[in-house]
Scaffold this active site. Structure first.
Site, PDB file in Angstrom:
ATOM      1  N   GLU A  94       0.755  -1.356   0.163  1.00 47.05           N
ATOM      2  CA  GLU A  94      -0.146   0.009   0.145  1.00 47.05           C
ATOM      3  C   GLU A  94       0.696   1.314   0.205  1.00 47.05           C
ATOM      4  O   GLU A  94       0.753   2.109   0.849  1.00 47.05           O
ATOM      5  CB  GLU A  94      -0.902  -0.013   1.295  1.00 47.05           C
ATOM      6  CG  GLU A  94      -2.079  -1.057   1.111  1.00 47.05           C
ATOM      7  CD  GLU A  94      -2.956  -1.060   2.327  1.00 47.05           C
ATOM      8  OE1 GLU A  94      -2.800  -0.146   3.300  1.00 47.05           O
ATOM      9  OE2 GLU A  94      -4.091  -1.947   2.311  1.00 47.05           O
ATOM     10  N   GLU A 110      -5.270  -8.624   1.498  1.00 48.23           N
ATOM     11  CA  GLU A 110      -5.919  -8.306   2.721  1.00 48.23           C
ATOM     12  C   GLU A 110      -7.512  -8.043   2.511  1.00 48.23           C
ATOM     13  O   GLU A 110      -7.779  -7.393   1.368  1.00 48.23           O
ATOM     14  CB  GLU A 110      -5.378  -6.895   3.275  1.00 48.23           C
ATOM     15  CG  GLU A 110      -3.970  -7.306   3.607  1.00 48.23           C
ATOM     16  CD  GLU A 110      -3.369  -5.840   4.244  1.00 48.23           C
ATOM     17  OE1 GLU A 110      -4.251  -4.979   4.855  1.00 48.23           O
ATOM     18  OE2 GLU A 110      -2.218  -5.645   4.385  1.00 48.23           O
TER      19      GLU A 110
HETATM   20  C1  GBH Z   1      -4.336  -1.979   5.612  1.00 48.41           C
HETATM   21  O1  GBH Z   1      -4.490  -0.618   5.262  1.00 48.41           O
HETATM   22  C2  GBH Z   1      -2.955  -2.286   6.368  1.00 48.41           C
HETATM   23  O2  GBH Z   1      -2.261  -2.853   5.098  1.00 48.41           O
HETATM   24  C3  GBH Z   1      -2.914  -2.904   7.538  1.00 48.41           C
HETATM   25  O3  GBH Z   1      -1.583  -2.949   7.987  1.00 48.41           O
HETATM   26  C4  GBH Z   1      -3.912  -2.542   8.499  1.00 48.41           C
HETATM   27  O4  GBH Z   1      -3.843  -2.963   9.618  1.00 48.41           O
HETATM   28  C5  GBH Z   1      -5.276  -2.639   7.742  1.00 48.41           C
HETATM   29  O5  GBH Z   1      -5.389  -2.361   6.631  1.00 48.41           O
HETATM   30  C6  GBH Z   1      -6.450  -2.127   8.697  1.00 48.41           C
HETATM   31  O6  GBH Z   1      -6.355  -1.009   8.630  1.00 48.41           O
HETATM   32  O7  GBH Z   1     -12.179   6.211   5.820  1.00 48.41           O
HETATM   33  O8  GBH Z   1     -11.797   7.733   3.703  1.00 48.41           O
HETATM   34  O9  GBH Z   1      -9.957   7.517   5.453  1.00 48.41           O
HETATM   35  C7  GBH Z   1      -5.870  -0.247   5.011  1.00 48.41           C
HETATM   36  C8  GBH Z   1      -5.971   0.957   3.790  1.00 48.41           C
HETATM   37  C9  GBH Z   1      -6.953   2.809   3.016  1.00 48.41           C
HETATM   38  C10 GBH Z   1      -8.254   1.103   3.979  1.00 48.41           C
HETATM   39  C11 GBH Z   1      -7.912   3.911   3.730  1.00 48.41           C
HETATM   40  C12 GBH Z   1      -9.321   2.319   4.546  1.00 48.41           C
HETATM   41  C13 GBH Z   1      -9.874   4.477   4.317  1.00 48.41           C
HETATM   42  C14 GBH Z   1     -10.510   5.463   3.520  1.00 48.41           C
HETATM   43  N1  GBH Z   1      -7.106   1.788   4.052  1.00 48.41           N
HETATM   44  N2  GBH Z   1      -9.271   3.586   3.595  1.00 48.41           N
HETATM   45  S1  GBH Z   1     -11.264   6.712   4.720  1.00 48.41           S
END
Ligand code: GBH
Length: 446
Positions: free
Chosen positions: A164, A349
């Site tokens: 990511e 994931e």
């Molecule tokens: C992953 O990232 C990670 O790889 C992992 O380490 C982590 O523990 C897991 O997910 C859980 O969080 O609500 O508009 O801010 C998650 C990637 C990107 C998913 C942003 C949710 C939120 C959009 N995230 N998104 S917002």
């Protein structure tokens, strides 16, 4: 429609989120270690990953648990600062040895190890030199990748460079919620470009060190306009470029999304054409992390990008406040094939935080919402496959409740409950459910 017989079923974790003992056996401090200490921008997260799930000492027990549950693969990350305490220079043999033992233990248990080289913990010494803003960092990453792959490629087939990159850029340099804690949109293009160069050089380094299958892991969220007003449609397109096409367009097409010069304005640099040849280094598969979608509206009050997300009025949301939207996983898988062509995809994931008790009750941890989340998302994978998506595997996030970055230990994503007082592991109902899914190769989904 069923899962093919060689479909790979697994679980995922990352180093800083579960290991603990960040400075043990000659390891150097990472940026996350420093971030979570007194004086660090994330001091409120102390003690951060100092103990976490103590996987550093309990890895044998964790392998036994995965074996008992029947998982076929385990995706974990290597901590750069265990292997190279200063980020560069001399290798710390004990650090490398931890992962070699883990790999051997997994193979002995019949579980395929999948290695992620960078899941956000960067050696502090490299952050001091500018971190992802440092033009030397991609080369340092390639050296590190070569070191790890040379040691383990005889036993580990599948590798990924970065987990990511969008989160590293967005949370670290725009939101400031992850290290280095900056809030300056003008840094974003350079950070992303260095992440992409690190990825490309990392793929080359892994292959040179004998790795057979190398990929990149991205987080994707369909961006749906809140209304059909042109301003909202345009805002959703900007958000889609920023999150979803940001890394994949350069890797597959050798260019950034067309929205970027306008989005970044004067902060948009001219990148050397030659860089894109490195960035476009062909990959063997794509890792997809899917959690939710984003309903997007035009929002002039937001200084960078002028969009914001609006919650769906009635859909269920997780403890992270993310909408439960399994259709978005089908949509994403089809979009990937459609836009980027035939490439094997692994869902690396997928999972959900829902509140669980701090201590596992005697009858076990019942987590029906998490079970339902997995069931519907696996059905969404099947629908995408029925419509031609080339999905080769599925890995749940996460094996264990763990350190959820800027949200600490309050959010539980595990299929196995961790009691942070005793560090006792207790499989939740969702672990039993996934175990049945694996054993029946998806037949129990109906
Ligand atoms: C992953 O990232 C990670 O790889 C992992 O380490 C982590 O523990 C897991 O997910 C859980 O969080 O609500 O508009 O801010 C998650 C990637 C990107 C998913 C942003 C949710 C939120 C959009 N995230 N998104 S917002």
């Amino acid at each position: 429609m069923a899962f093919p017989p060689d479909f790979l079923w697994g679980v995922s974790t990352s180093a800083y989120q579960i290991e603990g003992s960040p400075l043990a056996d000659g390891a150097g401090p990472s940026n996350w270690h420093r971030f979570c200490r007194p004086g660090g921008a994330g001091a409120h997260l102390a003690p951060g990953g100092d103990v976490a799930c103590d996987h550093y000492h309990r890895w044998r027990e964790d392998i036994a648990l995965m074996k008992e549950l029947g998982f076929q693969s385990y995706r974990f990350s290597v901590s750069w600062s265990r292997v190279l305490p200063g980020g560069r220079g001399p290798v710390n043999p004990a650090g490398l040895d931890f992962y070699a033992k883990l790999v051997d233990g997994l193979l002995e248990a019949g579980i395929r190890p999948l290695i992620t080289l960078f899941h956000w913990d960067l050696p502090a010494a490299l952050e001091d030199r500018g971190g992802w803003l440092d033009p030397d960092l991609p080369g340092r990453f390639a050296d590190y990748a070569h070191t790890v792959a040379s040691a383990l490629s005889d036993r580990v087939e599948m590798w990924s460079t970065l987990n990511e990159p969008w989160v590293v850029m967005h949370e670290g340099h725009l939101q400031g919620s992850h290290p280095p804690g900056h809030r300056d949109f003008r840094e974003l293009p350079r950070v992303s470009h260095n992440l992409l160069l690190a990825h490309g050089l990392g793929v080359q380094a892994c292959r040179a060190a004998g790795a057979r299958t190398v990929g990149l892991v991205v987080n994707i969220e369909p961006k749906h306009p809140a209304t059909d007003r042109p301003a909202d449609v345009a805002a959703a397109a900007r958000a889609d470029a920023y999150m979803n096409r940001h890394y994949l367009d350069p890797v597959f097409f050798g260019r950034y999304p067309e929205e970027f010069p306008a989005l970044f304005g004067e902060a948009w640099p001219a990148f050397p054409e030659a860089d894109f040849r490195t960035i476009q280094e062909p990959i063997d598969y794509l890792g997809l992390n899917y959690y939710s979608r984003g309903i997007t509206r035009h929002d002039p009050a937001v200084p960078f990008g002028q969009w914001s997300s609006v919650p769906h009025p009635s859909h269920l949301r997780t403890d992270m406040d993310w909408e439960v939207y399994p259709e978005g996983l089908t949509e994403t898988l089809l979009w990937l094939q459609d836009r980027y062509g035939p490439i094997p995809v692994y869902v690396n994931e997928n999972g959900a935080a829902f509140p669980d008790p701090a201590t596992a009750p005697p009858g076990g941890v019942r987590d029906p919402l998490r079970v339902e989340y997995f069931r519907t998302h696996l059905q969404a994978v099947l629908s995408a496959m029925a419509r031609g998506a080339d999905v080769r595997g599925y890995s749940a996030w996460s094996l264990l409740d763990n350190f959820e970055w800027a949200l600490g230990y309050a959010k539980r994503f595990g299929i196995v409950h961790v009691d942070y007082e005793t560090l006792k592991r207790t499989p939740k109902a969702s672990a039993r459910f996934l175990s049945e899914v694996v054993r029946s190769n998806g037949q129990v989904l109906g």
